[in-house]
Design an enzyme around this catalytic site. Structure first.
Site, PDB file in Angstrom:
ATOM      1  N   GLU A 160       0.941  -0.987  -0.393  1.00  0.00           N
ATOM      2  CA  GLU A 160      -0.110   0.213   0.130  1.00  0.00           C
ATOM      3  C   GLU A 160       0.695   1.139  -0.023  1.00  0.00           C
ATOM      4  OE1 GLU A 160      -2.884  -0.670   3.008  1.00  0.00           O
ATOM      5  OE2 GLU A 160      -2.804  -2.561   2.155  1.00  0.00           O
ATOM      6  N   ASN A 201       2.283  -4.926  -3.118  1.00  0.00           N
ATOM      7  CA  ASN A 201       0.583  -5.333  -3.325  1.00  0.00           C
ATOM      8  C   ASN A 201       0.216  -4.163  -2.519  1.00  0.00           C
ATOM      9  OD1 ASN A 201      -1.318  -7.622  -2.497  1.00  0.00           O
ATOM     10  ND2 ASN A 201      -0.701  -7.052  -0.303  1.00  0.00           N
ATOM     11  N   HIS A 237      -9.901  -6.320  -2.501  1.00  0.00           N
ATOM     12  CA  HIS A 237     -10.884  -6.038  -1.691  1.00  0.00           C
ATOM     13  C   HIS A 237     -12.434  -5.708  -2.127  1.00  0.00           C
ATOM     14  CE1 HIS A 237      -8.446  -7.602   1.905  1.00  0.00           C
ATOM     15  NE2 HIS A 237      -7.774  -5.862   1.382  1.00  0.00           N
ATOM     16  N   GLU A 271      -5.991 -10.667  -1.987  1.00  0.00           N
ATOM     17  CA  GLU A 271      -6.841 -10.327  -0.557  1.00  0.00           C
ATOM     18  C   GLU A 271      -8.190 -10.585  -1.065  1.00  0.00           C
ATOM     19  OE1 GLU A 271      -4.976  -7.115   2.316  1.00  0.00           O
ATOM     20  OE2 GLU A 271      -2.886  -7.359   1.731  1.00  0.00           O
ATOM     21  N   ASP A 273     -11.916 -10.711  -1.043  1.00  0.00           N
ATOM     22  CA  ASP A 273     -12.892 -10.952  -0.326  1.00  0.00           C
ATOM     23  C   ASP A 273     -13.874 -10.114  -0.531  1.00  0.00           C
ATOM     24  OD1 ASP A 273     -11.970  -8.071   0.813  1.00  0.00           O
ATOM     25  OD2 ASP A 273     -11.425  -9.481   3.001  1.00  0.00           O
TER      26      ASP A 273
HETATM   27  O1  9MR Z   1      -6.745  -8.874   8.191  1.00  0.00           O
HETATM   28  C1  9MR Z   1      -6.590  -7.422   8.954  1.00  0.00           C
HETATM   29  C2  9MR Z   1      -6.702  -7.303  10.114  1.00  0.00           C
HETATM   30  O2  9MR Z   1      -6.923  -8.382  11.133  1.00  0.00           O
HETATM   31  C3  9MR Z   1      -6.132  -6.449  11.105  1.00  0.00           C
HETATM   32  O3  9MR Z   1      -6.677  -5.563  12.087  1.00  0.00           O
HETATM   33  C4  9MR Z   1      -5.693  -5.507   9.987  1.00  0.00           C
HETATM   34  C5  9MR Z   1      -4.270  -4.477  10.661  1.00  0.00           C
HETATM   35  O4  9MR Z   1      -3.002  -4.761  10.974  1.00  0.00           O
HETATM   36  O5  9MR Z   1      -4.706  -6.009   8.695  1.00  0.00           O
HETATM   37  C6  9MR Z   1      -5.673  -6.558   8.063  1.00  0.00           C
HETATM   38  O6  9MR Z   1      -5.549  -6.521   6.669  1.00  0.00           O
HETATM   39  C7  9MR Z   1      -5.195  -6.112   6.250  1.00  0.00           C
HETATM   40  C8  9MR Z   1      -3.532  -6.340   5.478  1.00  0.00           C
HETATM   41  O7  9MR Z   1      -2.810  -6.143   6.301  1.00  0.00           O
HETATM   42  C9  9MR Z   1      -3.440  -5.472   3.992  1.00  0.00           C
HETATM   43  N1  9MR Z   1      -4.571  -4.768   3.677  1.00  0.00           N
HETATM   44  C10 9MR Z   1      -5.717  -4.784   4.150  1.00  0.00           C
HETATM   45  C11 9MR Z   1      -6.691  -6.059   4.389  1.00  0.00           C
HETATM   46  C12 9MR Z   1      -8.014  -5.485   5.926  1.00  0.00           C
HETATM   47  O8  9MR Z   1      -7.659  -4.442   6.679  1.00  0.00           O
END
Ligand code: 9MR
Length: 487
Positions: A160, A201, A237, A271, A273
């Site tokens: 990101e 990513n 997402h 990722e 969903d």
């Molecule tokens: O799914 C993850 C969630 O459990 C955590 O609280 C959050 C912060 O660390 O991150 C979420 O995963 C993210 C991923 O690492 C990067 N892309 C977005 C994902 C969803 O927010």
């Protein structure tokens, strides 16, 4: 399923015997999973792993093991979780996932080395000088990648790093270290494990956005400078809402994957969903299934798309309800680990390809067949096997096994387009194309020319009855037992 099918297929013992051998595939004993169908197509199918669930929930562990051949630690490898205090390393949860993956012959996608989120406060609170911050980042990358060298095959090195307008995100890293931090991160990771594949990513780049343009230019420029970047991950997402914005159904995912593959890198869906606005209803679940299927189809259609990862396999453990209040039910399995339409669609998206099968009409137990140039239903047997040749998602030509003679919409008579004939197969013409549309426990065969469904005239149950095209509502369905991904 197979048993209830047998009970439908009529009365005569001979007929029952013939149909039974025709409809039960040899592989019926071992049900196909996402893992088996993806492996057969040389694709890694993955899931984000919730490390606490892995520890405590046997059902979850089983799903992970049987349904996936790739795993991504959802949080366990984030900096805050592996080095909460400077020099104090807490690897246990990340190690547990890597061991699980090794035991079950799964690939690990390491997530993630450089991100503006998931940072320990000692890194994010501004107490380090720029020089110290850079040294801490280098040490973090080298320590983590070295620890898992040979066990983590792919790293999301930077996550990101772009803003929505396509410029670099104003993160702690950009502000404190300048834009060179990205190239540095890739070089440090490469030095720590030369065999790992290194990815950038991001989200919101799955369709034609300024961010996608920024990402494209960034990857192109980094490659031109010799920075060791092997792949681009598209988080994907997604959401279903009413009305649907154009971007939601991922109609551009395939062309986006192709575009980036053109830069000479691997691509991956990292990722996936598809969240739903609560409350959930059947229509939303069906629409969600279509998006999962489309994502699978997009990745399969692009040779360099090497993996497809769900950001959680189940609604039981999901970042969505807390991350996006009012939304949920985003994943292929429900809260009891049961299969949702999304799971079935995903699996059939992964298996969407040519196949041969009988097509048994559920109302009569007779098979789609030909008599001369006429499409009819006939007693089922080896001669009634048909080749379903995929021309697009869910769309097929239906022919004899040699692929020579096809089911075709007949020439309209007095403007009525309801007849079906047999004709020499011809590519690219909708008269020869039929959508397989799931309905009840079978498929409707829907003409692409006129959106009508294949059915026996007057719902006849007789052998030799002519087939025609009728309005689809209430049409009897066809059982295609050997269709790949058949539930
Ligand atoms: O799914 C993850 C969630 O459990 C955590 O609280 C959050 C912060 O660390 O991150 C979420 O995963 C993210 C991923 O690492 C990067 N892309 C977005 C994902 C969803 O927010």
């Amino acid at each position: 399923m197979k048993l209830s099918l047998l009970s439908l297929v009529g009365t005569g013992a001979v007929l029952l015997g013939v149909v039974a051998t025709a409809v039960i595939p040899a592989s019926a004993a071992a049900e196909e999973t996402l893992r088996t169908v993806a492996a057969a197509r040389n694709l890694r199918i993955g899931a984000a792993v919730n490390d606490r669930a892995l520890e405590t929930d046997n059902g979850y562990r089983d799903k992970l093991k049987y349904e996936f051949n790739s795993v991504t630690p959802e949080n366990a490898m984030k900096w805050v979780n592996v080095e909460p205090e400077p020099g104090v390393y807490t690897w246990a949860r990340a190690d547990a996932i890597v061991s699980f993956a090794q035991e079950n012959k799964q690939m690990v996608r390491g997530h993630t080395l450089v991100w503006h989120g998931g940072l320990p406060t000692w890194v994010s609170n501004g107490s380090l000088s720029d020089q110290e911050l850079r040294a801490a980042l280098q040490r973090h990358i080298q320590t983590t990648v070295k620890r898992y060298a040979g066990r983590v095959a792919v790293w999301d090195v930077v996550n990101e790093v772009l803003a929505e307008d396509g410029t670099l995100r104003q993160s702690i890293w950009l502000k404190r270290l300048g834009p060179g931090y990205i190239a540095d991160a890739f070089r440090w990771a490469r030095a720590a494990d030369p065999s790992a594949k290194l990815y950038i990513n991001d989200f919101g780049a799955e369709w034609s956005t300024p961010k996608r343009a920024g990402l494209y230019n960034l990857v192109r420029d980094l490659r031109a400078q010799g920075v060791p970047i092997d792949g681009v991950g598209f988080q994907t997402h997604s959401l279903i809402q009413d009305p649907m914005p154009d971007t939601t159904p991922l109609t551009q995912l395939k062309s986006t994957l192709q575009l980036f593959a053109g830069l000479g890198v691997d691509v991956a869906v990292t990722e996936l969903d598809v969240r739903l606005k609560l409350p959930v209803d059947e229509g939303k679940l069906a629409a969600q299934g279509e998006v999962y299927r489309r994502a699978a189809g997009a990745c399969l259609a692009v040779a360099r798309c090497v993996s497809l990862t769900m950001w959680s396999l189940t609604d039981k453990y999901s970042w969505v309800p807390s991350g996006v209040p009012g939304w949920g039910a985003a994943h292929p399995l429900d809260e009891k680990l049961g299969k949702k339409p999304a799971y079935l669609q995903l699996r059939s998206g992964l298996t969407d390809r040519d196949f041969t099968s009988n097509a048994v009409a559920s109302h009569s137990g007779k098979c789609l067949s030909f008599s001369g140039t006429q499409a009819v239903q006939a007693v089922c047997g080896a001669d009634q096997r048909l080749l379903f040749r995929r021309v697009a998602t869910k769309t097929y030509q239906i022919s004899d096994p040699s692929g020579d003679q096809c089911l075709k919409v007949g020439t309209p008579r007095a403007g009525i387009q309801n007849t079906l004939t047999r004709a020499r197969c011809a590519p690219g013409i909708t008269d020869y194309q039929f959508e397989l549309r799931p309905s009840g426990d079978g498929q409707q065969l829907v003409s692409l020319s006129n959106s009508r469904c294949v059915a026996a005239k007057d719902q006849s149950t007789a052998a030799g009855a002519v087939l025609e095209l009728v309005p689809c509502s209430g049409t009897p369905v066809w059982q295609l037992a050997d269709m790949p991904g058949h539930p």
